[in-house]
Scaffold this motif. Structure first.
Motif, PDB file in Angstrom:
ATOM      1  N   TRP A  98      -7.984   0.955   0.449  1.00 33.63           N
ATOM      2  CA  TRP A  98      -9.106   0.922   0.622  1.00 33.63           C
ATOM      3  C   TRP A  98      -9.540   3.087   0.264  1.00 33.63           C
ATOM      4  O   TRP A  98     -10.785   3.201   0.318  1.00 33.63           O
ATOM      5  CB  TRP A  98     -10.104   0.726   1.648  1.00 33.63           C
ATOM      6  CG  TRP A  98      -9.490   0.936   3.118  1.00 33.63           C
ATOM      7  CD1 TRP A  98      -8.570  -0.956   3.148  1.00 33.63           C
ATOM      8  CD2 TRP A  98      -8.953   1.532   3.334  1.00 33.63           C
ATOM      9  NE1 TRP A  98      -7.615   0.063   4.272  1.00 33.63           N
ATOM     10  CE2 TRP A  98      -7.361   1.179   4.555  1.00 33.63           C
ATOM     11  CE3 TRP A  98      -8.791   3.447   3.438  1.00 33.63           C
ATOM     12  CZ2 TRP A  98      -6.956   2.478   5.093  1.00 33.63           C
ATOM     13  CZ3 TRP A  98      -7.890   4.434   4.704  1.00 33.63           C
ATOM     14  CH2 TRP A  98      -7.171   3.288   5.032  1.00 33.63           C
ATOM     15  N   TRP A 126      -4.410   3.425   0.623  1.00 36.54           N
ATOM     16  CA  TRP A 126      -3.792   2.347   0.900  1.00 36.54           C
ATOM     17  C   TRP A 126      -5.028   1.804   0.254  1.00 36.54           C
ATOM     18  O   TRP A 126      -6.210   2.642  -1.020  1.00 36.54           O
ATOM     19  CB  TRP A 126      -5.011   2.483   2.214  1.00 36.54           C
ATOM     20  CG  TRP A 126      -4.018   1.302   3.215  1.00 36.54           C
ATOM     21  CD1 TRP A 126      -4.485   0.180   3.350  1.00 36.54           C
ATOM     22  CD2 TRP A 126      -2.831   1.301   3.415  1.00 36.54           C
ATOM     23  NE1 TRP A 126      -3.602  -0.546   4.820  1.00 36.54           N
ATOM     24  CE2 TRP A 126      -2.678   1.055   4.674  1.00 36.54           C
ATOM     25  CE3 TRP A 126      -1.987   3.111   3.559  1.00 36.54           C
ATOM     26  CZ2 TRP A 126      -1.795   0.692   5.308  1.00 36.54           C
ATOM     27  CZ3 TRP A 126      -0.645   1.998   4.243  1.00 36.54           C
ATOM     28  CH2 TRP A 126      -0.612   1.090   5.079  1.00 36.54           C
ATOM     29  N   TRP A 169      -5.959 -14.212   6.480  1.00 39.33           N
ATOM     30  CA  TRP A 169      -7.243 -12.990   5.128  1.00 39.33           C
ATOM     31  C   TRP A 169      -6.951 -14.342   3.785  1.00 39.33           C
ATOM     32  O   TRP A 169      -6.910 -13.826   2.807  1.00 39.33           O
ATOM     33  CB  TRP A 169      -6.265 -12.243   5.013  1.00 39.33           C
ATOM     34  CG  TRP A 169      -6.491 -10.875   5.665  1.00 39.33           C
ATOM     35  CD1 TRP A 169      -5.961 -10.115   6.421  1.00 39.33           C
ATOM     36  CD2 TRP A 169      -7.518 -10.355   4.340  1.00 39.33           C
ATOM     37  NE1 TRP A 169      -6.111  -9.123   6.851  1.00 39.33           N
ATOM     38  CE2 TRP A 169      -7.404  -8.661   5.723  1.00 39.33           C
ATOM     39  CE3 TRP A 169      -8.503  -9.834   3.786  1.00 39.33           C
ATOM     40  CZ2 TRP A 169      -8.873  -7.910   5.692  1.00 39.33           C
ATOM     41  CZ3 TRP A 169      -9.634  -8.519   3.627  1.00 39.33           C
ATOM     42  CH2 TRP A 169      -9.866  -8.135   4.971  1.00 39.33           C
ATOM     43  N   HIS A 220      -8.210 -12.621   0.459  1.00 42.82           N
ATOM     44  CA  HIS A 220      -6.834 -12.512   0.217  1.00 42.82           C
ATOM     45  C   HIS A 220      -6.303 -14.131  -0.453  1.00 42.82           C
ATOM     46  O   HIS A 220      -6.913 -14.654   0.637  1.00 42.82           O
ATOM     47  CB  HIS A 220      -6.083 -12.131   0.408  1.00 42.82           C
ATOM     48  CG  HIS A 220      -6.095 -10.367   0.871  1.00 42.82           C
ATOM     49  ND1 HIS A 220      -5.734  -8.986  -0.446  1.00 42.82           N
ATOM     50  CD2 HIS A 220      -6.436  -9.311   1.745  1.00 42.82           C
ATOM     51  CE1 HIS A 220      -6.189  -7.556  -0.326  1.00 42.82           C
ATOM     52  NE2 HIS A 220      -6.345  -8.346   1.369  1.00 42.82           N
ATOM     53  N   ASN A 269       0.571  -1.292   0.020  1.00 44.38           N
ATOM     54  CA  ASN A 269       0.247   0.091   0.176  1.00 44.38           C
ATOM     55  C   ASN A 269       0.989   1.306   0.731  1.00 44.38           C
ATOM     56  O   ASN A 269       2.007   1.488   0.579  1.00 44.38           O
ATOM     57  CB  ASN A 269      -1.035   0.150   0.912  1.00 44.38           C
ATOM     58  CG  ASN A 269      -1.406  -1.011   1.286  1.00 44.38           C
ATOM     59  OD1 ASN A 269      -2.812  -1.113  -0.021  1.00 44.38           O
ATOM     60  ND2 ASN A 269      -1.473  -2.079   2.144  1.00 44.38           N
ATOM     61  N   TRP A 291     -12.687  -6.647   9.733  1.00 47.16           N
ATOM     62  CA  TRP A 291     -11.994  -5.645   8.521  1.00 47.16           C
ATOM     63  C   TRP A 291     -12.878  -5.028   7.811  1.00 47.16           C
ATOM     64  O   TRP A 291     -13.121  -5.243   6.478  1.00 47.16           O
ATOM     65  CB  TRP A 291     -10.636  -5.968   8.142  1.00 47.16           C
ATOM     66  CG  TRP A 291      -9.966  -4.731   7.272  1.00 47.16           C
ATOM     67  CD1 TRP A 291     -10.038  -4.319   6.074  1.00 47.16           C
ATOM     68  CD2 TRP A 291      -9.229  -4.079   7.955  1.00 47.16           C
ATOM     69  NE1 TRP A 291      -9.956  -2.997   5.857  1.00 47.16           N
ATOM     70  CE2 TRP A 291      -8.939  -2.799   6.838  1.00 47.16           C
ATOM     71  CE3 TRP A 291      -8.589  -3.521   9.283  1.00 47.16           C
ATOM     72  CZ2 TRP A 291      -8.011  -1.835   7.179  1.00 47.16           C
ATOM     73  CZ3 TRP A 291      -7.641  -3.079   9.354  1.00 47.16           C
ATOM     74  CH2 TRP A 291      -7.815  -1.568   8.723  1.00 47.16           C
TER      75      TRP A 291
HETATM   76  C1  BMA Z   1      -5.463  -5.656   5.915  1.00 45.44           C
HETATM   77  C2  BMA Z   1      -4.738  -4.273   6.771  1.00 45.44           C
HETATM   78  C3  BMA Z   1      -4.933  -3.399   5.774  1.00 45.44           C
HETATM   79  C4  BMA Z   1      -5.667  -3.568   4.538  1.00 45.44           C
HETATM   80  C5  BMA Z   1      -6.564  -4.814   4.626  1.00 45.44           C
HETATM   81  C6  BMA Z   1      -6.900  -4.909   3.353  1.00 45.44           C
HETATM   82  O1  BMA Z   1      -4.167  -6.179   6.161  1.00 45.44           O
HETATM   83  O2  BMA Z   1      -3.740  -4.107   7.500  1.00 45.44           O
HETATM   84  O3  BMA Z   1      -3.650  -3.100   5.761  1.00 45.44           O
HETATM   85  O4  BMA Z   1      -6.145  -2.591   4.261  1.00 45.44           O
HETATM   86  O5  BMA Z   1      -5.973  -6.108   4.968  1.00 45.44           O
HETATM   87  O6  BMA Z   1      -6.255  -5.264   2.221  1.00 45.44           O
END
Ligand code: BMA
Length: 856
Positions: free
Chosen positions: A178, A176, A505, A509, A159, A628
């Motif tokens: 977002w 970032w 994640w 991700h 980011n 998140w």
């Molecule tokens: C995490 C957070 C952010 C990011 C989010 C989505 O790693 O700490 O850094 O915006 O995931 O990718």
């Protein structure tokens, strides 16, 4: 002797581009302020949040800006002139500022998080106006220069770009995944002129609530500047005096230890009240009060429990407040705007209130933003929301050159001092995901090497920041509050699910797991996980240049795409949609709904499955989940569950249901048993459901479980039974209640695949929880469009009544009027049941629209 006076320097400010000869000073929009707000107010730039305006205004961040004002000198008698000190106090300058007073440079800054105080007694004019001028250089260009100055550092980040790592400025300003790239500058926090002979320069305390909760030891401490020495401490609660003591300061330090019997304890919301005591320190000289400082505080016993568990490896990670273990459902917080000076106190309260209304207990202030405004923490204190506070580092390999370390140390100490009285803050963490970045880049980190000086010599020198500088600052200034090296941190690495916290994640991700598998992705405390969804259509209309008439008003348009900053977002949203729903990009409203349904299902299953692992004393396998993210800093498609305009996405409600005091969970799994070792054809298939209850209250309860089943295609009720009666749901834990095969009329015809299972908890005949379990993926279910969908607002406008003759998945209530809010939303409907949803702000005439899966 003179009374400590504080005069805001907030009038007559003007600004201009510093390197433009013919530029004229223009009035600022507000004070405190920043350059973007001022340029918008003077119509020099368009609103950066609309369309792709962000692209056209990048130049702002690469040129210098100057701010100027005048203020009168305080009127002082000759006697006063001899005794007083006059200070200019800058609460926050963003970031590389040179401050000139009456033509003389008085301060240079390079860290937006550090408040500065400059003694200007001899710089002020005797009479008339003083001229104060502050020039801000480009933080981006300065950052680039630092990168070149330290070429040996292994620069790199996720980011933004690496120049951010060298600069102590909110990291999200660099953009970032977002948020837009908007490099602000300016006096972002107040500036005051202070006049005093002596003053209370800091007021703080340590408190220790005894395990019995019957008594609290409270040590009040005050720092004094100047030669006055008499300090009076007063403690009060609701305007009534609780204790008082006058002491003498020694070497500028006064302290007194109070013992408070039967203290009125501060609790997180739902567990008790939020009494806030006031503590005032008054500095007295020759019998007169000359300076005073007050702070509110709450008394609570806050612990992070990390101990071995029964039957599972590793250690717990859960918060215990006043001896009560708390399953910490909550969310992550990012700055609520790119332009922080315009966030009002009310807006902070609205946000925190919304978090509480969503049945959440914790907010994590994420390390890529700012140490928030006092109003934010005040709201958390008053409403009863726990705060996890990161230090301001995120997603990168930070440098450790000497001036940087010096600045970081001051920054840490100053901000801990500013925030340490808030009872809501129960943990501080060194950074966000910097250890993950270190792992991904294979940077040197030898856990066994305990010599901090060695850390500085590695290519991961910031370990010195997290494990030495910040750790020392916390140890010294907030010895009672737990300090965690980073989020995530703990165990053999940051992904270790058995120790410390994790960021999960691998949905979205990483390996892009199905969200139905969240049970396998659990950790002891999941401080991040998330899924994206589009915001409300009204929010999208707000950023489309032509609003409703914009030709880009469709799901895949370039403007709509621009308002999503996440890598691969198109594919990932599509992946999770296509795996789960029959959907189409048109109509746009229905597409938006589908993304929100998907996010809602995803996040709720994480909460449900992880909360299932909160199994009571000795078995706190998962102690919390923070989604998140709760909020946005501009109108965007992101992981937020509430958008920039505080419009909840549907996930807000499904998470709220999961965090209700009493909830039910159901899972469904297919089991295949071949008749023998070789056959592929003769396989017995059973579909099992497991049902558990989560009782987050502190009272054990007795309940009955009723299960019903419905044919999704005909609406017929195929099963209805009280499967378990008068069983116990012990307090503050999840308990398995029943498991059995999905009830069907006929075996081996795949009836399970169209069977919707509804589970209800009853207590003394009253329904106290419900959960509807569907065959998955939902796209395979032949969902029907009900002909008798009954959605009616009651006469007093307070309740919506919903029923239908077919099972309906994700019935959403919508209303054009933003003043109307629903207590719940996105509810599943089954035949024969009326679901009631509370409404606020509606009249009988209010038009409520509905939407559901398979409607179009
Ligand atoms: C995490 C957070 C952010 C990011 C989010 C989505 O790693 O700490 O850094 O915006 O995931 O990718």
């Amino acid at each position: 002797m003179s009374k400590h006076t504080i005069i805001p320097v907030d009038q007559h400010w003007t600004f201009k581009q510093a390197d433009k000869k013919d530029a004229k000073f223009l009035p600022v929009a507000q004070f405190p302020t920043n350059v973007h707000l001022d340029l918008i107010a003077n119509s020099i730039i368009p609103d950066p949040f609309i369309g792709k305006n962000e692209n056209d205004i990048q130049w702002i961040g690469e040129v210098p800006w100057v701010y100027k004002t005048t203020f009168p000198s305080p009127t002082l008698s000759t006697e006063q002139r001899r005794n007083v000190t006059v200070v200019l106090a800058f609460d926050g300058l963003d970031t590389f500022a040179t401050v000139v007073l009456n033509g003389k440079p008085i301060l240079k800054t390079d860290n937006m998080f550090i408040p500065e105080r400059v003694d200007v007694t001899t710089h002020l004019k005797k009479d008339g106006d003083n001229e104060l001028e502050i020039t801000f250089e480009s933080a981006y260009i300065k950052g680039c220069a630092l990168l070149e100055k330290y070429p040996d550092h292994h620069w790199g980040c996720w980011n933004g770009d690496s120049s951010r790592l060298a600069v102590r400025k909110a990291q999200y300003h660099w953009g970032w995944d977002w948020g837009p790239t908007l490099m602000t500058c300016g006096p972002w926090r107040p500036i005051n002129l202070e006049i005093f002979s002596s003053r209370i320069s800091d007021l703080y305390f340590t408190s220790d609530v005894d395990k019995s909760l019957k008594v609290a030891k409270f040590v009040a401490k005050a720092e004094v500047e100047g030669d006055a020495t008499e300090v009076q401490f007063d403690i009060s609660l609701n305007g009534n005096s609780v204790a008082s003591k006058t002491v003498k300061a020694n070497k500028g330090f006064a302290s007194h230890s109070f013992t408070l019997e039967n203290p009125d304890l501060w609790y997180p919301i739902r567990y008790g009240g939020q009494p806030l005591y006031s503590m005032t320190a008054t500095l007295i000289q020759d019998g007169s009060a000359i300076s005073e400082k007050s702070k509110k505080f709450g008394l609570r016993r806050a612990e992070l429990i990390q101990r071995p568990m029964k039957d599972q490896p590793g250690t717990t990670f859960f918060f215990q407040i006043n001896n009560i273990p708390i399953f910490c459902g909550g969310s992550d917080w990012i700055p609520a705007d790119n332009f922080i000076p315009r966030i009002t106190k009310e807006k902070y309260y609205d946000w925190v209130k919304l978090v509480a209304d969503g049945n959440q207990f914790m907010i994590r202030v994420w390390g890529g933003g700012v140490f928030e405004e006092q109003a934010f923490y005040d709201a958390c204190d008053e409403i009863g929301i726990l705060v996890w506070q990161d230090f301001m580092f995120g997603c990168g390999n930070y440098p450790a050159f000497p001036e940087y370390l010096k600045s970081v140390k001051i920054e840490a100490e100053e901000n801990v001092k500013l925030l340490r009285h808030h009872p809501s803050i129960v943990i501080w963490a060194g950074n966000n995901e910097d250890y993950q970045y270190q792992e991904s880049e294979n940077l040197t980190y030898d856990l066994e090497d305990k010599n901090p000086d060695n850390w500085l010599k590695t290519n991961f020198p910031a370990r010195y920041i997290y494990e030495k500088i910040l750790a020392d600052a916390c140890k010294e200034l907030i010895p009672d509050t737990y300090y965690h090296f980073g989020s995530p941190w703990g165990g053999k690495d940051t992904r270790d699910p058995t120790i410390g916290d994790i960021h999960q994640w691998n949905v979205w991700h990483g390996t892009q797991e199905k969200y139905q598998n969240f049970d396998k992705l659990v950790g002891r405390f999941v401080s991040e996980f998330g899924m994206e969804a589009f915001p409300n259509i009204k929010t999208i209309d707000s950023f489309l240049p032509l609003g409703k008439d914009d030709p880009d008003r469709f799901a895949q348009s370039s403007t709509v795409d621009f308002h999503n900053k996440a890598d691969g977002h198109e594919r990932r949203i599509a992946l999770y949609l296509v795996e789960n729903f029959r959907y189409a990009p048109d109509p746009f409203e229905q597409f938006i709904y589908c993304t929100q349904l998907m996010q809602a299902e995803c996040l709720a299953s994480a909460y449900r499955l992880w909360k299932r692992q909160w199994k009571g004393p000795g078995r706190e396998y998962c102690g919390g989940a923070l989604v998140w993210q709760i909020n946005d800093c501009w109108p965007v498609t992101s992981w937020a569950i509430v958008d920039f305009y505080l419009r909840p996405k549907h996930a807000f409600y499904t998470v709220k249901r999961e965090m209700a005091p009493i909830s039910l969970g159901v899972t469904r799994t297919e089991h295949l048993v071949p008749k023998d070792k070789y056959t592929r054809a003769f396989v017995e298939k059973t579909t099992k459901i497991e049902i558990w209850g989560s009782n987050l209250t502190l009272r054990e309860m007795t309940a009955d479980l009723v299960v019903k089943a419905f044919d999704a295609t005909t609406g017929e009720e195929t099963y209805s039974k009280t499967v378990k009666s008068s069983f116990t749901l012990p307090e503050n834990q999840s308990t398995e209640i029943a498991d059995f095969v999905v009830p069907v009329r006929e075996k081996d015809v795949d009836e399970e695949k169209k069977t919707v299972v509804a589970a209800y908890l009853f207590q003394e005949g009253k329904q106290i929880a419900r959960y509807i379990n569907w065959p998955e993926p939902l796209k395979y279910v032949h969902l029907q469009r009900p002909k008798r969908l009954h959605v009616e607002l009651s006469h007093d406008g307070k309740v919506v009544e919903i029923s239908a003759e077919y099972p309906v998945k994700g019935l959403a209530l919508e209303c054009d009027d933003d003043n109307i809010s629903f207590d719940d939303n996105l509810v599943d409907i089954v035949p024969g049941e009326v679901v009631y949803v509370g409404v606020k702000g509606a009249k009988k005439s209010t038009k409520i629209n509905t939407r559901y899966l398979g409607m179009v």
